[in-house]
Design an enzyme around this catalytic site. Structure first.
Site, short mmCIF file in Angstrom:
data_model
loop_
_atom_site.label_atom_id
_atom_site.label_comp_id
_atom_site.label_asym_id
_atom_site.label_seq_id
_atom_site.Cartn_x
_atom_site.Cartn_y
_atom_site.Cartn_z
N CYS A 138 -5.66 4.72 -7.04
CA CYS A 138 -4.73 5.33 -8.01
C CYS A 138 -4.51 4.40 -9.21
O CYS A 138 -5.43 4.21 -9.99
CB CYS A 138 -3.43 5.71 -7.30
SG CYS A 138 -2.44 6.87 -8.24
N GLU A 178 -4.71 5.06 1.97
CA GLU A 178 -3.74 4.25 2.74
C GLU A 178 -2.53 5.07 3.18
O GLU A 178 -1.78 4.67 4.05
CB GLU A 178 -3.32 3.02 1.92
CG GLU A 178 -2.21 3.23 0.90
CD GLU A 178 -2.64 4.00 -0.35
OE1 GLU A 178 -3.76 4.52 -0.39
OE2 GLU A 178 -1.80 4.11 -1.27
N HIS A 220 -5.16 8.67 -2.22
CA HIS A 220 -4.56 7.55 -1.49
C HIS A 220 -4.98 7.52 -0.02
O HIS A 220 -4.26 8.05 0.82
CB HIS A 220 -3.03 7.68 -1.54
CG HIS A 220 -2.44 7.35 -2.86
ND1 HIS A 220 -2.04 6.08 -3.20
CD2 HIS A 220 -2.14 8.13 -3.92
CE1 HIS A 220 -1.54 6.09 -4.43
NE2 HIS A 220 -1.59 7.32 -4.89
#
Lengths: 233, 86
Positions: free
Chosen positions: A87, A206, A204
């Site tokens: 990002c 994560e 994302h």
């Protein structure tokens, strides 16, 4: 495997990256401050996390890319070390020239926060080797400037060299215009550098590494990195 | 050494669709300004600089624009210089 997670003023996914790498991917991770000028030896992968570094002043990532640690990150990348920009991290990588192109404002002008589907376009990179070619992942996006732009020659080169890691798609893997959330050229969600050791992606991974929160599709990116690092030893 | 005030305009390259400009133009068209065309939204930067002459000041600022103030991949810039009284 040791990850180094850079904390810029305004980073807000740094702790998510730490949790995903240490708790979900069962690795070691250290936090690196943006004012650090070196990266501790033995750090295999630098993560530039999501957020709003320096308040997105001027342009997203424009100030972060001249912060002290970025010279060390660039050296790490030039030595073949892994760098994962997620990002805002992807925006910093394009601003710093480690990846080609730029991230423009989403065509809808909206900040978009939702799950999207990604199709794996390259399953042999250090970031994607645990995925199958064409494998579909569900991963959240959360950005206002994720509209990937590069000139036609650069886009052709990226595709010809297998440097598009992920494309936005629908649940069946079709890369229609409707499955493109932000207007990105050719539905591109993530790209690799020429050597394949730097990945920038807007979604994302994560944020979806723990089955307890309903989705662990993103874990494959970190597991791929761990496999790639083991091969190097 | 001369002292200059600079006014820099940064806007998206002409080849890039400026969605913000388009949206503002739609709003203008729906509020009695249908005659307005080619709306582009950009940034305005004002700064001061010391240099030997206007040419050198322009060269320095052009370098600053390419390095940080603008992103040449997606943006164009235009520099206007005004010499200030010492």
């Amino acid at each position: 495997m040791r990850f180094g997670i850079v904390v810029f003023p305004g980073s807000n996914c740094d702790h998510d990256a730490w949790y995903a790498t240490t708790h979900n991917a069962d690795s070691e991770a250290i936090m690196l401050w943006h004012k650090d000028t070196s990266i501790p030896k033995g750090t295999d992968c630098i993560i530039l996390p999501g957020g709003f570094s320096y308040g997105d002043y001027l342009r997203c990532g424009a100030i972060a890319r001249v912060s002290p640690i970025m010279a060390a990150v660039t050296q790490h990348a030039k030595r073949g070390g892994y760098v994962l920009g997620i990002c805002n991290g992807f925006q910093i990588l394009t601003e710093s020239g480690l990846l080609p192109g730029a991230l423009l404002r989403n065509t809808s002008l909206n900040f978009i926060c939702k799950d999207v589907y990604l199709r794996t376009e390259n399953s042999v990179s250090p970031f994607t080797n645990s995925l199958e070619q064409g494998q579909i992942l569900r991963v959240p996006i959360a950005h206002g400037e994720g509209n990937y732009f590069a000139d036609e020659d650069t886009l052709n080169m990226l595709e010809q060299q297998g440097r598009v890691a992920f494309k936005y798609c629908d649940v069946n893997g079709n890369t229609y215009l409707e499955s493109n959330p932000n207007g990105s050229a050719r539905n591109i969600a993530g790209i690799l550098n020429e050597q394949g050791n730097v990945l920038g992606m807007m979604p994302h991974p994560e944020r979806c590494c723990d089955i307890q929160i309903g989705n662990a599709d993103g874990l494959a990116v970190f597991q791929s990195l761990i496999s790639a690092a083991e091969l190097l030893i | 050494m001369k002292h200059f005030k600079a006014s820099i305009t940064v806007s998206l390259r002409k080849s890039i669709l400026d969605v913000q400009g388009k949206t503002v133009e739609h709003a203008l068209h729906s509020t009695n300004f249908p005659m307005i065309k080619n709306t582009r939204i950009g940034k305005h930067v004002e700064l001061e600089i010391d240099a030997e002459n206007a040419e050198k000041a322009h060269a320095l600022l052009s370098d600053a624009c390419k390095t940080i103030i603008a992103n040449p991949i997606m943006e164009d810039y235009h520099i206007e210089l005004h010499e200030m009284e010492a």
